[in-house]
Design an enzyme around this catalytic site. Structure first.
Site, PDB file in Angstrom:
ATOM      1  N   LYS A  67      32.466  52.245  37.862  1.00  0.00           N
ATOM      2  CA  LYS A  67      32.165  52.029  39.401  1.00  0.00           C
ATOM      3  C   LYS A  67      32.362  53.453  40.145  1.00  0.00           C
ATOM      4  O   LYS A  67      31.968  53.275  41.397  1.00  0.00           O
ATOM      5  CB  LYS A  67      33.416  51.121  39.975  1.00  0.00           C
ATOM      6  CG  LYS A  67      32.935  49.521  39.660  1.00  0.00           C
ATOM      7  CD  LYS A  67      31.724  49.036  40.477  1.00  0.00           C
ATOM      8  CE  LYS A  67      31.321  47.515  40.211  1.00  0.00           C
ATOM      9  NZ  LYS A  67      30.467  47.109  41.183  1.00  0.00           N
TER      10      LYS A  67
ATOM     11  N   THR B 277      35.092  49.175  44.727  1.00  0.00           N
ATOM     12  CA  THR B 277      35.995  48.258  44.405  1.00  0.00           C
ATOM     13  C   THR B 277      37.491  49.085  44.358  1.00  0.00           C
ATOM     14  O   THR B 277      37.519  50.314  44.220  1.00  0.00           O
ATOM     15  CB  THR B 277      36.180  47.792  42.962  1.00  0.00           C
ATOM     16  OG1 THR B 277      37.403  47.175  42.576  1.00  0.00           O
ATOM     17  CG2 THR B 277      35.616  48.643  42.165  1.00  0.00           C
TER      18      THR B 277
ATOM     19  N   GLU C  35      39.628  48.796  42.365  1.00  0.00           N
ATOM     20  CA  GLU C  35      39.913  49.024  40.946  1.00  0.00           C
ATOM     21  C   GLU C  35      39.988  50.688  41.101  1.00  0.00           C
ATOM     22  O   GLU C  35      40.418  51.188  40.132  1.00  0.00           O
ATOM     23  CB  GLU C  35      39.237  48.650  40.189  1.00  0.00           C
ATOM     24  CG  GLU C  35      39.575  47.116  39.430  1.00  0.00           C
ATOM     25  CD  GLU C  35      40.676  47.336  38.680  1.00  0.00           C
ATOM     26  OE1 GLU C  35      40.962  47.736  37.672  1.00  0.00           O
ATOM     27  OE2 GLU C  35      41.878  46.444  38.973  1.00  0.00           O
TER      28      GLU C  35
ATOM     29  N   TYR D 128      35.779  49.892  33.425  1.00  0.00           N
ATOM     30  CA  TYR D 128      35.103  49.347  34.563  1.00  0.00           C
ATOM     31  C   TYR D 128      35.248  50.174  35.928  1.00  0.00           C
ATOM     32  O   TYR D 128      34.412  50.554  36.561  1.00  0.00           O
ATOM     33  CB  TYR D 128      35.867  47.867  35.044  1.00  0.00           C
ATOM     34  CG  TYR D 128      35.427  47.393  36.071  1.00  0.00           C
ATOM     35  CD1 TYR D 128      34.205  46.729  36.455  1.00  0.00           C
ATOM     36  CD2 TYR D 128      36.049  47.502  37.399  1.00  0.00           C
ATOM     37  CE1 TYR D 128      33.876  46.293  37.767  1.00  0.00           C
ATOM     38  CE2 TYR D 128      35.866  46.888  38.508  1.00  0.00           C
ATOM     39  CZ  TYR D 128      34.686  46.203  38.628  1.00  0.00           C
ATOM     40  OH  TYR D 128      34.389  45.652  39.795  1.00  0.00           O
TER      41      TYR D 128
HETATM   42  P1  NAP Z   1      30.648  38.066  39.558  1.00  0.00           P
HETATM   43  O1  NAP Z   1      30.598  36.656  39.939  1.00  0.00           O
HETATM   44  O2  NAP Z   1      31.082  38.365  37.973  1.00  0.00           O
HETATM   45  O3  NAP Z   1      29.125  38.153  39.676  1.00  0.00           O
HETATM   46  C1  NAP Z   1      28.291  39.389  38.796  1.00  0.00           C
HETATM   47  C2  NAP Z   1      26.976  39.103  39.020  1.00  0.00           C
HETATM   48  O4  NAP Z   1      26.225  40.442  38.227  1.00  0.00           O
HETATM   49  C3  NAP Z   1      26.342  38.036  38.329  1.00  0.00           C
HETATM   50  O5  NAP Z   1      25.244  37.586  39.235  1.00  0.00           O
HETATM   51  C4  NAP Z   1      25.916  38.564  36.791  1.00  0.00           C
HETATM   52  O6  NAP Z   1      24.854  37.694  36.342  1.00  0.00           O
HETATM   53  C5  NAP Z   1      25.159  39.755  37.212  1.00  0.00           C
HETATM   54  N1  NAP Z   1      25.136  40.639  36.423  1.00  0.00           N
HETATM   55  C6  NAP Z   1      26.159  41.023  35.374  1.00  0.00           C
HETATM   56  N2  NAP Z   1      25.524  41.793  34.413  1.00  0.00           N
HETATM   57  C7  NAP Z   1      24.009  42.144  35.065  1.00  0.00           C
HETATM   58  C8  NAP Z   1      23.069  42.843  34.274  1.00  0.00           C
HETATM   59  N3  NAP Z   1      23.028  43.682  33.092  1.00  0.00           N
HETATM   60  N4  NAP Z   1      21.978  42.865  34.918  1.00  0.00           N
HETATM   61  C9  NAP Z   1      21.681  42.414  36.094  1.00  0.00           C
HETATM   62  N5  NAP Z   1      22.691  41.353  36.681  1.00  0.00           N
HETATM   63  C10 NAP Z   1      23.853  41.325  35.936  1.00  0.00           C
HETATM   64  O7  NAP Z   1      31.268  39.123  40.311  1.00  0.00           O
HETATM   65  P2  NAP Z   1      31.492  39.011  42.020  1.00  0.00           P
HETATM   66  O8  NAP Z   1      33.041  38.685  41.936  1.00  0.00           O
HETATM   67  O9  NAP Z   1      30.728  38.270  42.598  1.00  0.00           O
HETATM   68  O10 NAP Z   1      31.507  40.630  42.448  1.00  0.00           O
HETATM   69  C11 NAP Z   1      30.046  40.923  42.929  1.00  0.00           C
HETATM   70  C12 NAP Z   1      30.201  42.550  43.014  1.00  0.00           C
HETATM   71  O11 NAP Z   1      31.298  43.194  43.685  1.00  0.00           O
HETATM   72  C13 NAP Z   1      30.493  43.339  41.433  1.00  0.00           C
HETATM   73  O12 NAP Z   1      29.663  44.672  41.424  1.00  0.00           O
HETATM   74  C14 NAP Z   1      32.177  43.562  41.452  1.00  0.00           C
HETATM   75  O13 NAP Z   1      32.192  44.482  40.435  1.00  0.00           O
HETATM   76  C15 NAP Z   1      32.224  43.837  42.809  1.00  0.00           C
HETATM   77  N6  NAP Z   1      33.611  43.721  43.297  1.00  0.00           N
HETATM   78  C16 NAP Z   1      34.258  42.347  43.160  1.00  0.00           C
HETATM   79  C17 NAP Z   1      35.428  42.055  43.628  1.00  0.00           C
HETATM   80  C18 NAP Z   1      35.987  40.854  43.817  1.00  0.00           C
HETATM   81  O14 NAP Z   1      37.118  40.749  43.944  1.00  0.00           O
HETATM   82  N7  NAP Z   1      35.072  39.767  43.501  1.00  0.00           N
HETATM   83  C19 NAP Z   1      36.054  43.163  44.316  1.00  0.00           C
HETATM   84  C20 NAP Z   1      35.562  44.385  44.561  1.00  0.00           C
HETATM   85  C21 NAP Z   1      34.112  44.577  43.759  1.00  0.00           C
HETATM   86  P3  NAP Z   1      25.063  36.482  35.563  1.00  0.00           P
HETATM   87  O15 NAP Z   1      25.346  35.288  36.186  1.00  0.00           O
HETATM   88  O16 NAP Z   1      23.814  36.424  34.624  1.00  0.00           O
HETATM   89  O17 NAP Z   1      26.307  36.852  34.606  1.00  0.00           O
HETATM   90  N1  GDD Z   2      42.070  37.834  34.388  1.00  0.00           N
HETATM   91  C1  GDD Z   2      43.198  37.528  34.048  1.00  0.00           C
HETATM   92  N2  GDD Z   2      43.781  36.412  33.095  1.00  0.00           N
HETATM   93  N3  GDD Z   2      44.144  38.590  34.779  1.00  0.00           N
HETATM   94  C2  GDD Z   2      45.572  38.100  34.437  1.00  0.00           C
HETATM   95  C3  GDD Z   2      46.015  37.413  33.723  1.00  0.00           C
HETATM   96  C4  GDD Z   2      45.116  36.299  33.000  1.00  0.00           C
HETATM   97  O1  GDD Z   2      45.453  35.533  32.346  1.00  0.00           O
HETATM   98  N4  GDD Z   2      47.419  37.224  33.710  1.00  0.00           N
HETATM   99  C5  GDD Z   2      47.558  38.167  34.588  1.00  0.00           C
HETATM  100  N5  GDD Z   2      46.696  38.885  34.912  1.00  0.00           N
HETATM  101  C6  GDD Z   2      46.477  40.110  35.829  1.00  0.00           C
HETATM  102  C7  GDD Z   2      45.670  41.329  35.415  1.00  0.00           C
HETATM  103  O2  GDD Z   2      46.316  42.116  34.337  1.00  0.00           O
HETATM  104  C8  GDD Z   2      45.385  41.884  36.863  1.00  0.00           C
HETATM  105  O3  GDD Z   2      46.521  42.864  36.888  1.00  0.00           O
HETATM  106  C9  GDD Z   2      45.470  40.823  37.926  1.00  0.00           C
HETATM  107  O4  GDD Z   2      46.067  39.754  37.102  1.00  0.00           O
HETATM  108  C10 GDD Z   2      44.259  40.488  38.361  1.00  0.00           C
HETATM  109  O5  GDD Z   2      43.384  40.392  37.243  1.00  0.00           O
HETATM  110  P1  GDD Z   2      41.865  39.779  37.560  1.00  0.00           P
HETATM  111  O6  GDD Z   2      41.888  38.502  38.389  1.00  0.00           O
HETATM  112  O7  GDD Z   2      41.006  39.790  36.227  1.00  0.00           O
HETATM  113  O8  GDD Z   2      41.232  40.877  38.724  1.00  0.00           O
HETATM  114  P2  GDD Z   2      41.024  42.439  38.556  1.00  0.00           P
HETATM  115  O9  GDD Z   2      42.177  42.691  39.946  1.00  0.00           O
HETATM  116  O10 GDD Z   2      41.473  42.746  37.470  1.00  0.00           O
HETATM  117  O11 GDD Z   2      39.517  42.653  38.876  1.00  0.00           O
HETATM  118  C11 GDD Z   2      38.941  41.770  40.134  1.00  0.00           C
HETATM  119  O12 GDD Z   2      39.174  42.490  41.517  1.00  0.00           O
HETATM  120  C12 GDD Z   2      38.499  43.857  41.489  1.00  0.00           C
HETATM  121  C13 GDD Z   2      38.922  44.471  42.685  1.00  0.00           C
HETATM  122  O13 GDD Z   2      40.201  45.120  42.772  1.00  0.00           O
HETATM  123  C14 GDD Z   2      37.594  41.809  39.897  1.00  0.00           C
HETATM  124  O14 GDD Z   2      37.111  41.075  40.692  1.00  0.00           O
HETATM  125  C15 GDD Z   2      36.883  43.279  39.772  1.00  0.00           C
HETATM  126  O15 GDD Z   2      35.398  42.994  39.621  1.00  0.00           O
HETATM  127  C16 GDD Z   2      37.199  43.913  41.139  1.00  0.00           C
HETATM  128  O16 GDD Z   2      36.622  45.203  41.377  1.00  0.00           O
END
Ligand code: NAP
Ligand code: GDD
Length: 352
Positions: A154, A126, A128, A150
């Protein structure tokens, strides 16, 4: 014979889109799910995948269940997407997050090392990891300076993936994915919180939208395109680490402004801020440089900021329109429905 893929976290945003993508490629798809008191299959239902995949119970904290999932599915490729993925929650549950996101990934690496070296592994790394950013845009060479439990979890997974690749010759790759969003994004993440909030305000179901840090900037892409990158990374001729990003950055405020304006509303009339949604430490600015994956693998995202906001607003408007007409939400998913194929315990001889 069809290739087999095991997706950890198949019930999440990326897991569901990736399952859909791999099925279209002709894969047999297995996915892990956790037993929970309220089942969470709405995304799989939304994409009409429940009958097409095989679910295997497993938890990233439970080595035995992971070993069994791998043994049962005998995958050619594992996509490790399971994680406690909400950065804010990692400040409340730092040890659990480390256990799931850091040690969990290491468990999978150990299983592959012991069982069968030619299983390819994709690790969901990620942006992050960059935390307090050292340069912009961020590349594969930019120094990591994580800002949350987090991100440190990671980081552990990122480095162990690299170490197992170099030490044991595993085909293990990190995708350093910048934020990617969609109509299947969890409601706690800021983009979905905004688009869902706008749609509810438009339907007179909500009066205001309370957010945290409006100045944070993110490089937001479209999730279905990013799951394709995951697959492409595993089809590359060698394992490696790749940034996936759009190269654009926008603030949370800009996202809100655009989303409200698509609904003919002014965000200033509805958006409030509260410390409740501020993190003890945040990441101020992310903007990725995805030239490496474009040049070496040919992946390039097409959906940019405005298009993404439009897609998400449209989907949430349609959901609340349906709701106001008395139709069910797509997330009124069945509770462990009979028709889904959930594998029961199934002991197989483990090949060591
Ligand atoms: P998500 O919607 O939060 O999905 C997370 C998945 O992990 C869900 O299926 C959840 O299951 C499962 N999980 C959580 N805790 C677990 C555990 N203890 N054992 C087994 N499964 C577990 O996340 P996403 O946005 O699809 O992201 C997928 C991956 O990419 C994550 O690893 C995230 O950190 C990473 N990532 C995401 C982004 C982004 O912008 N979306 C960017 C960079 C990296 P439940 O449904 O049961 O909760
Ligand atoms: N969630 C949330 N809720 N975030 C807020 C809010 C709010 O009400 N207001 C402002 N933010 C700001 C957060 O502080 C952060 O700076 C930004 O919006 C994005 O927050 P999120 O949407 O929660 O995503 P993230 O960037 O922290 O994390 C996501 O992206 C990562 C990749 O860069 C997640 O998907 C992570 O799993 C992933 O690794």
């Amino acid at each position: 014979m069809a290739k087999k893929a095991l997706i950890t976290g198949i019930t999440g945003q990326d897991g569901a889109y990736l399952a859909d993508f791999l099925l279209r490629k002709g894969y047999k798809v297995y996915g892990t799910y956790r037993r929970s008191s309220t089942p969470n299959f709405w995304r799989l239902q939304y994409l009409n995948l429940l009958n097409k995949i095989t679910l295997v119970p497993a938890d990233m904290a439970d080595m035995a269940s992971l070993l069994e999932a791998v043994t049962i599915s005998e995958p050619d490729e594992i996509y490790n997407l399971a994680a406690q993925s909400y950065v804010g929650a990692s400040f409340d549950q730092p040890l659990l997050t480390t256990e799931i996101d850091g040690s969990g990934a290491t468990r999978l690496l150990e299983i592959i090392r012991h069982l069968k070296k030619d299983i390819k592994l994709y690790q969901a790394s990620t942006s992050e990891l960059y935390g307090t950013i050292q340069e912009t845009p961020q590349t594969e060479k930019t120094q990591f300076k994580p800002n949350s439990p987090y991100a440190t979890a990671k980081l552990l997974a990122f480095h162990n993936t690299r170490i197992y690749r170099e030490a044991y010759n595993l085909f293990a790759s990190n995708g350093i994915l910048f934020n990617h969003e969609s109509p299947l994004r969890g409601l706690e993440f800021v983009t979905r919180k905004i688009t869902n909030g706008v749609a509810r305000i438009k339907h007179n179901l909500q009066k205001e939208l309370v957010l945290g840090n409006l100045e944070a900037k993110r490089d937001w892409g479209f999730a279905p395109e990013y799951v394709e990158a995951m697959w492409m990374i595993l089809q590359h001729d060698k394992p490696d680490d790749f940034v996936c990003a759009t190269g654009e950055t926008h603030s949370v405020k800009e996202f809100a402004e655009e989303a409200f304006s698509l609904a003919n509303l002014n965000y200033k009339d509805f958006v409030k801020t509260d410390k409740l949604f501020m993190r003890p430490k945040d990441v101020d600015l992310l903007r990725g440089d995805a030239r490496k994956i474009k040049e070496q693998i040919g992946w390039e995202p097409k959906v940019k900021f405005k298009e993404l906001v439009k897609i998400m607003i449209k989907a949430d408007m349609e959901r609340w329109d349906k709701f106001s007409k008395g139709e069910l939400f797509p997330w009124d998913a069945p509770n462990y429905p009979n028709e889904i194929s959930v594998l029961k315990r199934h002991i197989k001889k483990i090949r060591l």
